[in-house]
Motif scaffolding. Structure first.
Motif, PDB file in Angstrom:
ATOM      1  N   MET A  99      55.630  35.725 -11.940  1.00  0.00           N
ATOM      2  CA  MET A  99      55.751  36.434 -10.674  1.00  0.00           C
ATOM      3  C   MET A  99      54.391  36.513  -9.982  1.00  0.00           C
ATOM      4  N   ALA A 100      54.395  36.517  -8.655  1.00  0.00           N
ATOM      5  CA  ALA A 100      53.143  36.494  -7.892  1.00  0.00           C
ATOM      6  C   ALA A 100      52.842  37.861  -7.298  1.00  0.00           C
ATOM      7  N   THR A 101      51.578  38.237  -7.345  1.00  0.00           N
ATOM      8  CA  THR A 101      51.113  39.440  -6.660  1.00  0.00           C
ATOM      9  C   THR A 101      50.070  39.031  -5.643  1.00  0.00           C
ATOM     10  N   ARG A 102      50.282  39.442  -4.405  1.00  0.00           N
ATOM     11  CA  ARG A 102      49.342  39.157  -3.325  1.00  0.00           C
ATOM     12  C   ARG A 102      48.711  40.465  -2.869  1.00  0.00           C
ATOM     13  N   ILE A 103      47.406  40.453  -2.737  1.00  0.00           N
ATOM     14  CA  ILE A 103      46.649  41.652  -2.376  1.00  0.00           C
ATOM     15  C   ILE A 103      45.799  41.340  -1.160  1.00  0.00           C
ATOM     16  N   GLY A 104      45.901  42.191  -0.142  1.00  0.00           N
ATOM     17  CA  GLY A 104      45.115  41.996   1.060  1.00  0.00           C
ATOM     18  C   GLY A 104      44.863  43.315   1.760  1.00  0.00           C
ATOM     19  N   THR A 105      44.566  43.236   3.040  1.00  0.00           N
ATOM     20  CA  THR A 105      44.265  44.422   3.837  1.00  0.00           C
ATOM     21  C   THR A 105      45.160  44.460   5.073  1.00  0.00           C
ATOM     22  N   SER A 106      45.164  45.608   5.711  1.00  0.00           N
ATOM     23  CA  SER A 106      45.919  45.781   6.958  1.00  0.00           C
ATOM     24  C   SER A 106      44.990  45.431   8.117  1.00  0.00           C
ATOM     25  N   GLY A 107      45.105  44.215   8.587  1.00  0.00           N
ATOM     26  CA  GLY A 107      44.208  43.713   9.625  1.00  0.00           C
ATOM     27  C   GLY A 107      43.027  42.979   9.019  1.00  0.00           C
ATOM     28  N   TRP A 108      42.354  42.185   9.854  1.00  0.00           N
ATOM     29  CA  TRP A 108      41.207  41.417   9.357  1.00  0.00           C
ATOM     30  C   TRP A 108      39.994  41.493  10.266  1.00  0.00           C
ATOM     31  N   SER A 109      40.111  42.114  11.421  1.00  0.00           N
ATOM     32  CA  SER A 109      39.014  42.099  12.382  1.00  0.00           C
ATOM     33  C   SER A 109      38.571  43.516  12.720  1.00  0.00           C
ATOM     34  N   TYR A 110      37.463  43.934  12.108  1.00  0.00           N
ATOM     35  CA  TYR A 110      36.907  45.268  12.339  1.00  0.00           C
ATOM     36  C   TYR A 110      35.391  45.152  12.443  1.00  0.00           C
ATOM     37  N   ASP A 111      34.808  45.795  13.445  1.00  0.00           N
ATOM     38  CA  ASP A 111      33.353  45.753  13.601  1.00  0.00           C
ATOM     39  C   ASP A 111      32.651  46.297  12.368  1.00  0.00           C
ATOM     40  N   HIS A 112      33.232  47.325  11.751  1.00  0.00           N
ATOM     41  CA  HIS A 112      32.549  47.968  10.628  1.00  0.00           C
ATOM     42  C   HIS A 112      32.713  47.208   9.306  1.00  0.00           C
ATOM     43  N   TRP A 113      33.325  46.023   9.354  1.00  0.00           N
ATOM     44  CA  TRP A 113      33.340  45.154   8.175  1.00  0.00           C
ATOM     45  C   TRP A 113      32.205  44.134   8.222  1.00  0.00           C
ATOM     46  N   ASP A 114      31.400  44.211   9.266  1.00  0.00           N
ATOM     47  CA  ASP A 114      30.251  43.327   9.377  1.00  0.00           C
ATOM     48  C   ASP A 114      29.298  43.614   8.216  1.00  0.00           C
TER      49      ASP A 114
END
Length: 242
Positions: A1-16
């Motif tokens: 079985m596969a588990t995929r992990i990510g975030t809600s959105g990908w474009s945030y200034d504070h992720w710079d």
């Protein structure tokens, strides 16, 4: 079985400097994201449904094996409250066809003022037959066995939630499990960073769902300060994904 992990959105200034090299231009942020993660939850679609050409562009730009989960528009969930959903469902189905090979799950977040209405939910889910759907309830009246059974009939997932004031109900109703982690702060949604102990607890739950034969989608929504990125990395590490 596969588990995929990510975030809600990908474009945030504070992720710079957290996900993107310092000074990365917004247009290059998606490329940085897909270099590390294999799924993302598109939240911008909730506020403004993208044009067909946007879905076509994502289909071309996203790498093979990547899955784009899309949040249903608030015009459907919060304005119409799922009433007479046919037009919106047609637009969603068009987008789903366009994303061929790169599509994940359709996330349907219901508003806090929408109380339980089994007939309305049943009709809505029937319009999306063939599209994997996860439903996030924000009114406690939905939390009952009859609603879980309704979701199961449509192979729709109950969204397992973590966040301030939200019930954390570990219930699997579909062939896949969908988890949204809105942050560990008890006073505010989308805030705080999950501790190592928190992440180990979620890793154990994921292994249990995998052991039961379910694919699992996990999205961190505590974007402030880059916490979602760090937590997603930490959970992936605990599960041996890097």
């Amino acid at each position: 079985m596969a588990t995929r992990i990510g975030t809600s959105g990908w474009s945030y200034d504070h992720w710079d400097g957290v996900l993107y090299p310092p000074g990365t231009k917004p247009a290059a942020r998606l490329a940085c994201y897909v270099a590390e993660f294999d799924t993302v939850e598109l939240n911008a679609s909730f506020y403004r449904w993208p044009r067909d050409v946007s879905f076509a562009s994502w289909q071309r730009r996203l790498p093979d094996g990547f899955q784009l989960t899309v949040k249903a528009p608030r015009g459907l969930t919060h304005a119409r409250k799922l009433y007479q959903p046919e037009q919106w469902c047609e637009r969603i189905r068009t987008a789903w066809t366009t994303l061929d090979g790169k599509r994940g799950v359709l996330l349907v977040q219901l508003p806090p003022n929408l109380a339980r209405d089994d007939a309305r939910l049943d009709y809505f889910l029937a319009q999306l037959d063939g599209i994997p759907v996860a439903v996030e309830f924000r009114h406690d009246s939905w939390l009952c066995e009859d609603v879980f059974a309704l979701l199961a009939r449509h192979d729709a997932a109950y969204v397992v939630m973590s966040g301030a004031g939200l019930p954390c109900v570990l219930r699997a109703t579909a062939s896949f499990v969908y988890v949204r982690l809105h942050g560990p702060d008890h006073g505010s949604l989308y805030a705080g960073s999950y501790s190592d102990d928190d992440l180990r607890w979620w890793a154990d739950r994921i292994r249990e769902w995998e052991g039961a034969g379910s694919d699992v989608y996990v999205y961190f929504n505590n974007d402030g300060g880059g916490n979602a990125v760090r937590n997603a990395r930490g959970l992936r590490h605990l599960l041996g994904q890097g």
